[in-house]
Design an enzyme around this catalytic site. Sequence first.
Site, PDB file in Angstrom:
ATOM      1  N   THR A  35      -2.961  -3.146 -12.959  1.00 13.42           N
ATOM      2  CA  THR A  35      -3.937  -3.096 -11.873  1.00 13.42           C
ATOM      3  C   THR A  35      -3.623  -2.015 -10.845  1.00 13.42           C
ATOM      4  O   THR A  35      -2.514  -1.486 -10.778  1.00 13.42           O
ATOM      5  CB  THR A  35      -4.002  -4.456 -11.150  1.00 13.42           C
ATOM      6  N   ASP A  36      -4.627  -1.728 -10.048  1.00 19.83           N
ATOM      7  CA  ASP A  36      -4.432  -0.817  -8.922  1.00 19.83           C
ATOM      8  C   ASP A  36      -4.034  -1.654  -7.696  1.00 19.83           C
ATOM      9  O   ASP A  36      -3.791  -2.852  -7.806  1.00 19.83           O
ATOM     10  CB  ASP A  36      -5.681   0.031  -8.671  1.00 19.83           C
ATOM     11  N   PHE A  37      -3.998  -1.049  -6.556  1.00 22.29           N
ATOM     12  CA  PHE A  37      -3.548  -1.738  -5.340  1.00 22.29           C
ATOM     13  C   PHE A  37      -4.407  -2.940  -4.969  1.00 22.29           C
ATOM     14  O   PHE A  37      -3.964  -3.828  -4.246  1.00 22.29           O
ATOM     15  CB  PHE A  37      -3.499  -0.753  -4.161  1.00 22.29           C
ATOM     16  N   SER A  38      -5.646  -3.013  -5.483  1.00 28.03           N
ATOM     17  CA  SER A  38      -6.540  -4.116  -5.118  1.00 28.03           C
ATOM     18  C   SER A  38      -6.501  -5.284  -6.104  1.00 28.03           C
ATOM     19  O   SER A  38      -7.212  -6.266  -5.921  1.00 28.03           O
ATOM     20  CB  SER A  38      -7.974  -3.591  -4.986  1.00 28.03           C
TER      21      SER A  38
END
Length: 152
Positions: free
Chosen positions: A29-32
């Site tokens: 995943t990304d930061f979100s």
Amino acid sequence: MNDELLPTSGAFGADRIHRLPVRVYYEDTDFSGVVYHARYLHFFERGRTDSLRCLGISHTELATQADPIALAVRRMNVEFVRAAKVDDALVVETIYRPQQGARLMLDQILRRDGEIIATAAVQAVCMDPSGRAKRPPKSMAQAWLPYVMAEN
């Protein structure tokens, strides 16, 4: 959060579709907490590789046989439909299409609880060690054939 245990390999169903359960991890995943777009390619690759293993075909054996070959993705058209998130339990469906010479055609669908997350139309090619396209060995084509589905 979906806490069900996922099998470590997939299988072909009576409908000739290979299904591989995969879990979304934090690293995907990304930061979100949403799956980073490039990670979908990893999920699709796992589905393709596992489907070949279920047919008795391994990348290692293809590369070390008397007349070695490798598989490479030549073209892939991906459509991102919905976002997958950390901890999601997904299923990669792999559908074999009719072979076109050295090209192996597949459709892949990534689902969460039956809902389409992403799709990919894949064209892979068999190639020799010099990088030239080559028809797959007969044993591979014969293993693939019972699972081929015509285009819609």
